[in-house]
Design a protein around this motif. Structure first.
Motif, PDB file in Angstrom:
ATOM      1  N   HIS A  75     118.893   0.226 109.922  1.00 36.64           N
ATOM      2  CA  HIS A  75     117.966   1.236 109.411  1.00 36.64           C
ATOM      3  C   HIS A  75     117.064   1.716 110.547  1.00 36.64           C
ATOM      4  N   ARG A  77     113.929   4.672 111.164  1.00 34.75           N
ATOM      5  CA  ARG A  77     113.086   5.676 110.502  1.00 34.75           C
ATOM      6  C   ARG A  77     111.963   6.136 111.424  1.00 34.75           C
ATOM      7  N   ILE A 106     116.537   8.148 109.434  1.00 28.62           N
ATOM      8  CA  ILE A 106     115.684   9.121 108.758  1.00 28.62           C
ATOM      9  C   ILE A 106     114.653   9.620 109.764  1.00 28.62           C
ATOM     10  N   VAL A 239     118.031  12.726 106.463  1.00 27.75           N
ATOM     11  CA  VAL A 239     118.649  11.403 106.358  1.00 27.75           C
ATOM     12  C   VAL A 239     120.111  11.532 106.774  1.00 27.75           C
TER      13      VAL A 239
END
Length: 248
Positions: A75, A77, A106, A239
């Motif tokens: 992940h 971000r 993201i 995203v």
């Protein structure tokens, strides 16, 4: 982003039985089952954390020390303005992701959008994107994460497949009448205006040569426009989800 994604911490279609996840640039950390490693270059993480969460102080721009094919999910971000070489980071992510595992990145467009003509050309909000575009030109650090296509292009080049792209518009202040959008705008307003100088001091002061007075004047105009809610601006968030092939 959690509000924008209807309360979800992630949007990748993960199976229920994943073992290891990595949160790159974790900041203060985000909960995720079952074993999560959070990395960040700054030691700002809390001392009290869930037993499935651990933190490593690490520079994601350098070669990763994790073993190949280890993570079910990676992940990333909001790291715009932190990297020059995104393709190398994605290649490291690919190497460390299990076959069939997912990456999710993201990030945000530095240019604020206005759909109803309420953002004047000379407003601080309209200048925001132009300032960071100039920072990118002078430093080589990627600031324009959306328009440049660097996320989806770099992830594809690294070898990931099943690439999925989804865009969201987040109000930058609580000007909407819709309650959910108003709440998103309020959080965005608080987030951006409480320490705008923190965004500016290094890049604009040290690298771009702005004086303290110039930065203070711009910050004051920026806050004033946000507080007035007369400019109906959005930030575009993108995203990008992708999967490492099962036969990799």
């Amino acid at each position: 982003m959690t509000l924008l994604c209807d309360g979800k911490l992630y949007t990748a279609p993960l199976p229920k039985n994943i073992e290891n996840a990595l949160d790159v640039g974790t900041g203060t950390g985000k909960a995720h089952p079952p074993t999560l490693i959070g990395t960040d270059i700054s030691p700002i993480q809390p001392n009290w954390v869930p037993p499935n969460l651990s933190f490593n102080i690490d520079d994601a721009a350098k070669q990763w020390t994790y073993q190949p094919d280890f993570f079910d999910y990676i992940h990333i971000r909001w790291l715009c303005g932190t990297m020059k070489d995104w393709p190398s980071l994605y290649k490291e992510a690919y190497r460390c992701t299990k076959p069939g595992g997912w990456i999710e990145h993201i990030d945000v467009d530095v240019n604020m959008l206005c759909l109803d003509g309420t953002m004047p050309e000379d407003s601080a909000m309209n200048q925001w994107g132009k300032i960071w575009t100039e920072v990118e030109r002078k430093t080589g650090i990627v600031c324009d994460m959306v328009k440049s296509g660097c996320m989806e292009n770099g992830i594809k080049e690294a070898g990931f497949t099943n690439v999925q792209i989804e865009d969201f518009l987040a109000p930058t202040s609580p000007w909407p009448t819709d309650e959910k959008e108003k709440q998103i705008g309020m959080f965005y307003y608080l987030f951006l205006t409480q320490d705008i100088e923190g965004f500016m001091n290094y890049f604009l002061g040290q690298l771009m040569g702005w004086s303290d007075k110039e930065m203070a004047n711009y910050a004051a105009c920026f806050r004033r426009e946000f507080k007035a809610c007369k400019i109906h601006a959005y930030s575009k968030w993108r995203v990008v989800r992708a999967q490492k092939p099962l036969d990799a």
